[in-house]
Design an enzyme around this catalytic site. Structure first.
Site, mmCIF file in Angstrom:
data_model
loop_
_atom_site.group_PDB
_atom_site.id
_atom_site.type_symbol
_atom_site.label_atom_id
_atom_site.label_comp_id
_atom_site.label_asym_id
_atom_site.label_seq_id
_atom_site.Cartn_x
_atom_site.Cartn_y
_atom_site.Cartn_z
ATOM 1 N N GLY A 26 0.824 -1.194 0.034
ATOM 2 C CA GLY A 26 -0.056 0.141 -0.014
ATOM 3 C C GLY A 26 0.763 1.336 -0.025
ATOM 4 O O GLY A 26 2.140 1.101 -0.172
ATOM 5 N N GLY A 27 0.184 2.364 0.193
ATOM 6 C CA GLY A 27 0.839 3.613 -0.079
ATOM 7 C C GLY A 27 1.942 4.130 1.353
ATOM 8 O O GLY A 27 2.738 4.710 1.006
ATOM 9 N N MET A 28 1.917 3.157 2.201
ATOM 10 C CA MET A 28 2.797 3.417 3.339
ATOM 11 C C MET A 28 3.944 2.193 3.263
ATOM 12 O O MET A 28 4.829 2.273 4.137
ATOM 13 C CB MET A 28 2.179 3.235 4.750
ATOM 14 C CG MET A 28 1.489 4.482 4.865
ATOM 15 S SD MET A 28 1.015 4.803 6.914
ATOM 16 C CE MET A 28 2.664 4.830 7.616
ATOM 17 N N GLY A 29 3.803 1.449 2.478
ATOM 18 C CA GLY A 29 4.721 0.278 2.376
ATOM 19 C C GLY A 29 4.164 -1.052 2.118
ATOM 20 O O GLY A 29 3.439 -1.300 1.469
ATOM 21 N N VAL A 31 3.878 -5.243 3.527
ATOM 22 C CA VAL A 31 3.542 -6.440 4.655
ATOM 23 C C VAL A 31 4.309 -7.883 4.119
ATOM 24 O O VAL A 31 3.774 -8.226 3.082
ATOM 25 C CB VAL A 31 2.306 -6.668 5.197
ATOM 26 C CG1 VAL A 31 2.080 -7.658 6.278
ATOM 27 C CG2 VAL A 31 1.527 -5.374 5.793
ATOM 28 N N LYS A 46 5.667 -5.470 8.824
ATOM 29 C CA LYS A 46 5.138 -4.274 8.118
ATOM 30 C C LYS A 46 6.624 -3.155 7.912
ATOM 31 O O LYS A 46 7.101 -2.737 8.637
ATOM 32 C CB LYS A 46 4.418 -3.283 8.590
ATOM 33 C CG LYS A 46 3.985 -2.147 8.032
ATOM 34 C CD LYS A 46 2.834 -1.492 8.748
ATOM 35 C CE LYS A 46 1.530 -2.303 8.480
ATOM 36 N NZ LYS A 46 0.407 -1.662 8.773
ATOM 37 N N ASP A 145 -7.670 6.023 12.813
ATOM 38 C CA ASP A 145 -8.067 5.257 11.583
ATOM 39 C C ASP A 145 -8.816 4.268 11.568
ATOM 40 O O ASP A 145 -8.534 2.952 11.202
ATOM 41 C CB ASP A 145 -6.854 5.312 10.705
ATOM 42 C CG ASP A 145 -7.002 5.010 9.361
ATOM 43 O OD1 ASP A 145 -7.992 5.117 8.828
ATOM 44 O OD2 ASP A 145 -5.927 4.412 8.582
#
Length: 780
Positions: A26-29, A31, A46, A145
């Site tokens: 995803g946008g943050m990295g 898994v 992660k 979130d």
């Protein structure tokens, strides 16, 4: 700049972790599934998006948020086992280590369905999430979130993930890249859009999830995520009954209150919000479905009897509801492996456009909810010694039945006060007046047939605390099942000498830790310890404490640090003054809430006290109705209080001839449990001219929280109430028992204690007749 997505990490070592396969991106990295080579277990890593070495603001924020997340210990919060960073050229990649789980997220589950969830299933998920959120709030931590993609599932058990990661998006590093603050557009609270997140913001997001689960739609949609922000700020959501007319109007109003624009207009907590939803559903004439009971997925006996596709086949409740497409907007890209099948279902095209747009503009948060990443591990096939494991293990009984005696333990020579099942389920501990603590290997003693009761007199282990003590009258296991806590005493010429000890009963040469008599509490003579309860988290032991030589009307509850007998203790004072002539004027029973957040006790004047361990100040309290007012000379022999293992806000407490089910969140009695059995109603002669009026104790919950078992002072029988019986037998507002047994092959004297086996199959009882009986109560 290096990007995590631009590197093939497969087979590479990250410290002691070997990365094996990509689970989600995803946008943050990313898994990854990985192997912990030291502990020989599978975990999830992660890898967050790399940042430049000089971006200290982000690196400091990451370390701070990771520490806070790692400190959260709750059965419905996915734990962070480790975190760190490593360098690659000018870049730094930060990472988090969590348990590897494989049940997918609630978002995944919704995408696979073609209709909305049954209401009871949705309420089950919402309650678990609410408990996790409120616990984090008690630790002054916001999630920021809340959404289905951050709710991971294992069978029916929910874990909330990604605490702290949303806050990283507020750093300059991520604001400059994503042009957005923390939160997902479809679920974000109005004040959070304005940059002022608070506890009520997480409640708003949970209310959005409730709206989605109960209607199949999100309250606000738009092609542009900023259009969604504007709707959260300015528009009233469509009434939920517009999408699901079968919802009660009261539930609709509860959801809309949770979505109030002003934080002060929402509920006081997430649990208050969910409890109101549950109440309004039940007031509508609907019962909470017993099939939503949370079951440990690794319990083979339970799995053998569990219907396949239990969640997806719970359709009876939906028969009158319109099939409605589920909308999902959790902005995430999943990696589909060859063995995976792409989920099918009705998709909302407008939301798909929003999802694609949001991936470009807002970026992805909290992608640990990748389809293959989500479930508790068992290290090397053994027990993971954590609160998470202990509270997740919630089997039956699957088919409750009248108890059949299968085993009688005759190793004690005098009255048996306490009996406690080891949390791992194999062993049973018992203690009593003979000062012996006996450990029974029940797995090797239970007969293969229930046609004839078996007798055993030789325990697998015997522990005698000390020759100077005459009796051991309280015991409790640590949550990991390795250590036993004991209270022993002896009458001396100077008074009563009492001591607390803990010992690893299974060690080759066990050596006890002694707690009473250290520098923190030096007085031992005439000290009375009436209660003992080990915290579900394993770090604290609670006891009650009073000293008849100093101030018999003062009550103290003491929190000892487990395995650290000389460390400073916490004393929870109860300033309530007891009448000097009160019978046994001290706390008579203690327990912990299932999440370990509360110590709860009942005293001899029918007052229940609740201490929040995070803020150990003056307790909250409420007084039980005194059912003995018509019997001024009546005495109470024993009080009992027990916390539900499946609901952290629910307790059972004895109140004379009835047991009260009380909700500490709602602050109200939910029901009364009692019996009209002639023997149970008898009064017994007490000291002088007094009498022991009919009274129910002890009390113990089944592991799944569905049943409550108790005994009466004069009956020598065991009574069990089904709390999910939709049509119980009632008398004068009191629910009568569903099962009564013990008349045959039972005890010949007063039943002192009860303990339910962790798998739900057996109930153990101890008695003044010097025996312990094991009853099979599960016919499955």
């Amino acid at each position: 700049m290096l990007t995590a997505q631009g590197v093939d990490w497969q087979g590479k070592m990250l410290g002691r972790y070997r990365l094996k396969r990509l689970l989600g991106r995803g946008g943050m990295g990313e898994v990854w599934q990985a192997e912990d080579t030291e502990l020989d277990r599978q975990i999830a890593i992660k890898l967050l998006t790399p940042v430049l070495r000089h971006e200290k603001e982000y690196l400091d924020a990451f370390a701070a948020e990771a520490r806070l997340a790692a400190a959260l210990e709750h059965p419905h919060i996915l734990p962070v086992h480790d975190f760190g960073e490593f360098s690659s050229g000018d870049d730094v990649i930060t990472y988090l280590i969590s348990p590897l789980v494989d049940g997918g997220s609630l978002r995944d589950h919704l995408k696979k369905r073609k209709e909305i969830l049954p209401v009871t299933v949705a309420l089950n998920y919402l309650r678990q999430a609410a408990e996790a959120i409120d616990y984090a709030h008690s630790k002054h931590i916001l999630h920021r979130d809340i959404k289905p993609g951050n709710m991971l599932l294992q069978e029916n058990w929910l874990f909330l993930s990604d605490f702290g990661l949303a806050k990283l998006l507020t750093t300059h590093t991520y604001r400059s890249r994503t042009h957005a603050g923390a939160g997902t557009p479809g679920y974000i609270a109005p004040e959070q859009i304005r940059g002022r997140a608070e506890p009520a913001s997480d409640l708003y997001s949970l209310a959005v999830v409730a709206y989605q689960l109960l209607t199949g739609h999100l309250p606000f949609l738009d092609d542009d995520p900023f259009g969604v922000f504007l709707k959260h700020l300015n528009e009233t959501p469509p009434p939920p009954r517009q999408y699901n007319p079968s919802l009660p109007e009261a539930m609709e109003q509860t959801i809309l209150q949770g979505l109030a624009k002003l934080p002060a207009e929402r509920h006081s907590s997430c649990l208050a919000f969910v409890s109101e939803l549950e109440h309004n559903w039940q007031a509508h004439g609907q019962a909470l479905d017993p099939e939503t009971t949370l079951i440990a997925p690794w319990n083979k006996r339970v799995l053998a009897n569990l219907p396949t596709q239990q969640m997806d086949n719970t359709a009876s409740e939906q028969s009158s509801q319109t099939i409605t497409p589920i909308t999902v907007s959790d902005e995430v890209t999943y990696i589909q492996h060859p063995s995976s099948t792409t989920p099918t279902g009705i998709e909302n095209k407008k939301e798909e456009r929003q999802e694609a747009t949001t991936q470009k503009i807002v970026g992805r948060r909290g992608f640990l909810a990748g389809g293959a990443a989500a479930a508790l591990f068992l290290a090397g096939g053994g027990l993971a010694a954590s609160t998470l494991y202990q509270l997740a293990q919630k089997p039956g009984p699957k088919k409750m039945s009248t108890g059949v005696p299968v085993l009688k333990l005759t190793g004690h020579t005098e009255e048996v006060y306490n009996v406690r099942w080891n949390p791992q389920g194999r062993y049973l501990a018992s203690c009593g007046v003979d000062a012996n603590v006996l450990i029974w290997d029940i797995d090797n003693l239970i007969p293969s047939s229930t046609k004839q009761i078996r007798t055993a007199s030789q325990p697998s282990t015997l522990w005698k605390p000390d020759t100077k003590y005459e009796s051991s009258y309280l015991i409790d296991w640590s949550p990991d099942g390795h250590t036993l806590a004991m209270v022993s005493d002896k009458d001396t010429w100077g008074g009563t000498n009492t001591a607390i000890e803990t010992v690893d009963i299974f060690a080759p040469h066990p050596r006890p830790d002694w707690y009473l008599g250290n520098k923190m509490l030096p007085i031992t003579i005439n000290t009375i310890i009436q209660c003992l309860a080990w915290s579900p988290k394993g770090d604290l032991i609670a006891t009650s404490h009073t000293n008849s030589s100093i101030n018999p009307s003062e009550v103290k509850v003491i929190l000892w640090h487990a395995h650290q007998p000389t460390q400073q203790v916490t004393i929870l004072n109860d300033a309530t003054t007891r009448p000097q002539d009160a019978y046994y004027p001290y706390m008579r029973s203690l327990c912990w809430s299932a999440d370990g957040a509360w110590v709860i006790g009942v005293d001899t004047v029918f007052k229940v006290h609740l201490w929040n361990v995070a803020v150990p100040t003056q307790p909250q309290s409420f007084t039980l109705p005194n059912r003995l007012t018509a019997y001024p000379q009546a005495k109470i022999f024993r009080f009992s209080i027990a916390a539900s293992p499946a609901n952290s806000t629910r307790i059972a407490v004895s109140d004379g001839d009835v047991a009260v089910i009380y909700d500490i969140q709602q602050k109200k009695n939910l029901r009364l449990l009692g019996s009209d059995d002639p023997e149970a109603r008898q009064a017994l002669a007490g000291p002088g001219t007094s009498q022991y009026y009919s009274q129910v104790n002890p009390l113990v919950w089944s592991p799944d929280g569905r049943y409550l078992a108790g005994s009466y002072l004069s009956a020598k029988k065991i009574f069990i109430w089904d709390l999910q019986n939709s049509n119980p037998r009632m008398k004068d507002g009191v629910q009568m028992p569903d099962f009564v047994f013990g008349q045959k092959n039972g005890h010949s004297d007063l039943i002192m204690d009860l303990s339910w086996s962790p798998d739900g199959r057996y109930l153990a009882s101890s008695s003044f007749d010097s025996t312990v009986i094991i009853w099979q109560v599960d016919a499955a």
